[in-house]
Scaffold this motif. Structure first.
Motif, PDB file in Angstrom:
ATOM      1  N   SER A  32       0.786  -1.140   0.030  1.00 28.64           N
ATOM      2  CA  SER A  32      -0.016   0.000  -0.036  1.00 28.64           C
ATOM      3  C   SER A  32       1.065   1.162  -0.034  1.00 28.64           C
ATOM      4  CB  SER A  32      -0.797  -0.009   1.375  1.00 28.64           C
ATOM      5  OG  SER A  32       0.005  -0.017   2.327  1.00 28.64           O
ATOM      6  N   ASP A  33       2.200   1.059  -0.077  1.00 25.81           N
ATOM      7  CA  ASP A  33       2.891   2.159   0.064  1.00 25.81           C
ATOM      8  C   ASP A  33       3.564   2.669  -1.359  1.00 25.81           C
ATOM      9  OD1 ASP A  33       4.572  -0.049   0.157  1.00 25.81           O
ATOM     10  OD2 ASP A  33       5.903   0.478   1.899  1.00 25.81           O
ATOM     11  N   VAL A  34       3.009   2.282  -2.303  1.00 30.16           N
ATOM     12  CA  VAL A  34       3.384   2.848  -3.773  1.00 30.16           C
ATOM     13  C   VAL A  34       2.573   3.753  -4.108  1.00 30.16           C
ATOM     14  CG1 VAL A  34       3.718   2.034  -6.153  1.00 30.16           C
ATOM     15  CG2 VAL A  34       4.758   0.451  -4.078  1.00 30.16           C
ATOM     16  N   SER A  35       3.345   4.895  -4.832  1.00 30.80           N
ATOM     17  CA  SER A  35       2.545   5.894  -5.231  1.00 30.80           C
ATOM     18  C   SER A  35       2.364   5.932  -6.785  1.00 30.80           C
ATOM     19  CB  SER A  35       3.084   7.352  -4.708  1.00 30.80           C
ATOM     20  OG  SER A  35       4.436   7.281  -5.198  1.00 30.80           O
ATOM     21  N   ALA A  36       3.536   5.443  -7.241  1.00 31.26           N
ATOM     22  CA  ALA A  36       3.594   5.399  -8.742  1.00 31.26           C
ATOM     23  C   ALA A  36       4.290   4.340  -9.535  1.00 31.26           C
ATOM     24  CB  ALA A  36       3.711   6.582  -9.429  1.00 31.26           C
ATOM     25  N   VAL A  37       3.939   3.693 -10.669  1.00 26.68           N
ATOM     26  CA  VAL A  37       4.455   2.893 -11.274  1.00 26.68           C
ATOM     27  C   VAL A  37       4.561   3.168 -12.887  1.00 26.68           C
ATOM     28  CG1 VAL A  37       5.012   0.448 -12.073  1.00 26.68           C
ATOM     29  CG2 VAL A  37       3.803   0.963  -9.687  1.00 26.68           C
ATOM     30  N   ARG A  38       5.845   3.232 -13.328  1.00 28.50           N
ATOM     31  CA  ARG A  38       5.973   3.412 -14.573  1.00 28.50           C
ATOM     32  C   ARG A  38       6.793   2.709 -15.516  1.00 28.50           C
ATOM     33  NH1 ARG A  38       3.645   8.139 -15.876  1.00 28.50           N
ATOM     34  NH2 ARG A  38       4.972   8.758 -18.029  1.00 28.50           N
ATOM     35  N   ILE A  39       6.580   2.069 -16.567  1.00 33.60           N
ATOM     36  CA  ILE A  39       7.051   0.877 -17.311  1.00 33.60           C
ATOM     37  C   ILE A  39       7.774   1.581 -18.664  1.00 33.60           C
ATOM     38  CG2 ILE A  39       6.712  -1.387 -18.316  1.00 33.60           C
ATOM     39  CD1 ILE A  39       4.473  -1.883 -16.414  1.00 33.60           C
ATOM     40  N   GLY A  40       9.189   1.364 -18.717  1.00 32.33           N
ATOM     41  CA  GLY A  40       9.632   1.677 -20.091  1.00 32.33           C
ATOM     42  C   GLY A  40      10.576   0.391 -20.680  1.00 32.33           C
ATOM     43  N   ARG A  41      11.284   0.711 -21.588  1.00 32.25           N
ATOM     44  CA  ARG A  41      12.298  -0.296 -22.189  1.00 32.25           C
ATOM     45  C   ARG A  41      13.637  -0.096 -21.815  1.00 32.25           C
ATOM     46  NH1 ARG A  41       9.332   1.457 -25.937  1.00 32.25           N
ATOM     47  NH2 ARG A  41      10.837   2.517 -27.439  1.00 32.25           N
TER      48      ARG A  41
END
Lengths: 87, 87
Positions: A32-41
């Motif tokens: 519950s302590d993750v504010s954002a996830v971004r996925i790239g290459r």
């Protein structure tokens, strides 16, 4: 032999539905302590001779990143960079 | 706020057709000194509080990497890591 790593990420202002899908799945895992996830290459380029950062930048510009929606960074990675490989 | 970056790459013994497609396209760009290209995923995880590497490893293990064909590394990236952004 050191390699060149090109990291391609969506520009910050571009919506990242894949990253959001992962972020939305986390509470079910008790996270519950993750504010954002971004996925790239991540693209690893091995050169026959000395690694060429300028050349890698040119390749990234022309082949690997879409300049309209993506940014990229180019860096040299020593062959023995600790790859805390987990499988 | 520092972030955790998870890099997911195919295991070395696994064929990487995407990487090979890029490598095969390079001669047409006049690039002849690249011996291999491998493509993976870079996942940036932002925590509400202090970044938690153990937690990120757990997330990578369960959600981000397929342990049969992929390895992953987990590292802390300072917010001001030089992102030589090019666009």
């Amino acid at each position: 032999m050191p390699r060149v790593v090109v990291d391609v990420m969506l520009k910050p202002e571009i919506l990242d539905p894949q990253g959001q899908a992962v972020a939305n799945a986390l509470p079910r895992m008790g996270v519950s302590d993750v504010s954002a996830v971004r996925i790239g290459r991540r693209i690893e380029i091995e050169f026959t001779g000395e690694p060429d950062l300028e050349r890698a930048r040119e390749i990234a510009d022309k082949l690997l990143a879409n300049p309209v929606i993506e940014d990229f960074t180019v860096r040299l990675v020593k062959a023995d960079e600790p790859t805390e490989a987990h499988s």
